[in-house]
Design a protein around this motif. Structure first.
Motif, mmCIF file in Angstrom:
data_model
loop_
_atom_site.group_PDB
_atom_site.id
_atom_site.type_symbol
_atom_site.label_atom_id
_atom_site.label_comp_id
_atom_site.label_asym_id
_atom_site.label_seq_id
_atom_site.Cartn_x
_atom_site.Cartn_y
_atom_site.Cartn_z
ATOM 1 N N ALA A 179 0.839 -1.204 0.000
ATOM 2 C CA ALA A 179 0.000 0.000 0.000
ATOM 3 C C ALA A 179 0.874 1.254 0.000
ATOM 4 O O ALA A 179 2.072 1.185 0.290
ATOM 5 N N ARG A 185 -2.546 3.470 -3.563
ATOM 6 C CA ARG A 185 -3.346 2.475 -2.849
ATOM 7 C C ARG A 185 -3.464 2.798 -1.359
ATOM 8 O O ARG A 185 -2.462 3.044 -0.684
ATOM 9 N N PHE A 219 -5.325 -6.822 -2.762
ATOM 10 C CA PHE A 219 -5.145 -5.609 -3.557
ATOM 11 C C PHE A 219 -5.421 -5.837 -5.039
ATOM 12 O O PHE A 219 -5.621 -4.889 -5.781
#
Ligand code: GDP
Ligand code: IMO
Ligand code: MG
Length: 428
Positions: A27, A215, A426
């Motif tokens: 992320a 993200r 993800f």
């Protein structure tokens, strides 16, 4: 899918911190959106152990970390936690940490009230005593001091006076001494510059991050059954802990939550008071507590332990819109000859497949169990699906079936890398 929202699917302490730490290298930013320093997350990386309560677990991997508006922030605790993590070699400055300027503060009056109420009550909640409930009460009562208020000394004084006027009769009723307004103002003033260094409109920062295609990993605290609406009320915490809160508690719209990853312990635990249908008081319960090291990170209390409750997690899957789960602490079940899974309950002799809202009904539920054969091999530290004994695989598959959600990750020890990726949240 770009973003992932991590939430606890039971009564907290499912291993959210470990999984958020593990996921955070995929992320760009990690965001806390509710709760406060009632949370306690333990991360183990090699021979280092990190204990976090307020800082998003992404800080350990050096990820940009945001404390959103939905969090109640004890500023002195935050500064202490930053110092503690710094002493472990992780430098945290305003480049790494953003504090929402519209987050509400937890002040010493909140801690006093929380602790005095618990001490006086014949019907204790078993709170962490950190002032969480009273701080949220002042937030919805529209009299809280917010982070941005620290920048306006002139207005702050009137706000503190108004807040203390509300607390005065509550304190008197509990036999607490009158609070020293001048002292509090002086302490706020002394601390303000250090906290304001991190303050920003977090929603704006997040908006920019999302628009640049980065993200986001949302980090829930507590668990769905501690949610103030959906949990075992009144034995709950004072915030919404479900995935839907990620939007309101951060300022990113509801589409931003992305993949909802429910963290699920392979058995059940709870700290504090309240109903717990599958609780065990025998040697199996002791095994889970001892082998699983089930002691609260924040208060050191022993956690109550019990069998896996599939009905409870099924409810959590619905309440959170869980896309997939991370199953943790499977290794704690190693060596138990027989395992039980609660598939539903009986209430006054009738079958019921969910936890009803009424406290009385909740306390009268009789769990319905199915039994499975355990495994004698060790799963501890397993890093691949094929390292798991056949009966452990069966147990995991049965859980997936009963809760109606697939396993995306499996955790087999406290260590960061003892994690099996089945499907990547993800990219799923
Ligand atoms: P959180 O509040 O959800 O972040 O969970 P806590 O950190 O309070 O509690 C989970 C505890 O279990 C911590 O001590 C973790 O180090 C530990 N833990 C996490 N995953 C595993 C696992 O798969 N196996 C074992 N044995 N311990 C784990
Ligand atoms: P993490 O994030 C487990 C419980 C307390 C108490 C109730 C209310 O580590 O999973 P509060 O102080 O919030 O008003 O207490 O909620 N509780 C937790 N239990 N894990 C937590 O956080 C908890 N945070 C609060 O024990 O029963
Ligand atoms: Mg915890």
């Amino acid at each position: 899918m770009a973003n992932v929202t991590v939430i606890g699917a039971q009564w907290g302490d499912e291993g959210k911190g470990k999984l958020v730490d593990w996921l955070s290298n995929r992320a760009d930013v990690v965001v806390r959106f509710q709760g406060g320093h009632n949370a306690g997350h333990t991360l183990v990386v090699g021979n280092q152990t990190y204990k976090l309560s307020l800082l998003p677990s992404g800080v350990v991997q050096g990820k940009l970390s945001i404390i959103g508006n939905g969090v109640v922030v004890d500023p002195w605790h935050l500064l202490k936690e930053i110092e503690g993590i710094r002493a472990q070699g992780i430098e945290i400055g305003p480049d790494l940490l953003v504090l929402a300027d519209n987050a509400c503060l937890i002040l010493p009056i909140h801690r006093d009230l929380d602790q005095a109420r618990e001490a006086a009550s014949t019907n204790k909640i078993g709170t962490t005593g950190r002032g969480i409930g009273p701080a949220y009460e002042d937030k919805v009562g529209r009299r809280a001091i917010r982070v941005a208020d620290l920048a306006d000394r002139a207005a702050l004084e009137a706000k503190v006076d108004r807040l203390l006027a509300h607390h005065a009769p509550l304190r008197a009723g509990l036999g607490l001494p009158e609070f020293d307004a001048a002292g509090l103002l002086a302490e706020l003033e002394a601390m303000a510059p250090r906290i304001l260094a991190y303050a920003q409109p977090a929603w704006l920062k997040l908006d920019g991050i999302v628009k640049s295609g980065k993200r986001v990993l949302f980090e829930g605290a507590q668990g769905a059954l501690l949610d103030v609406d959906h949990g075992t009320y009144p034995y709950v915490t004072s915030s919404n802990t479900v995935a839907g809160q990620a939007a309101a508690g951060s300022g990113l719209g509801p589409k931003g939550a992305g993949y909802v990853l429910g963290i699920v312990k392979a058995y059940t635990t709870r700290v504090g008071e309240g109903p717990f249908p599958t609780e065990l008081f025998d040697e199996v319960g002791q095994h889970l507590g001892t082998v699983g090291r089930e002691f609260g990170t924040v208060t050191g209390r022993s956690r109550r332990c019990g069998w896996f409750d599939a009905a409870l997690v099924r409810q959590s899957v619905a309440l959170n819109g869980i896309s997939g789960i991370a199953l943790t602490k499977l290794d704690v079940l190693d060596g138990l000859p027989t395992l039980k899974i609660c598939t539903g309950y009986r209430l006054a002799g009738e079958p019921i497949g969910y936890l009803p809202a009424g406290l009385k009904a909740q306390s009268q539920l009789e769990p319905v169990y199915e039994e499975m054969e355990g495994w004698s091999e060790t799963t501890q530290g397993a890093r691949s699906w094929k390292d798991l004994p056949a009966n452990a695989v069966k147990y995991v598959r049965r859980i997936e079936e009963l809760i109606g959600a697939p396993v995306a990750l499996l955790s087999t020890s406290p260590q960061r890398d003892d994690t099996i990726l089945v499907r990547d949240p993800f990219v799923d």
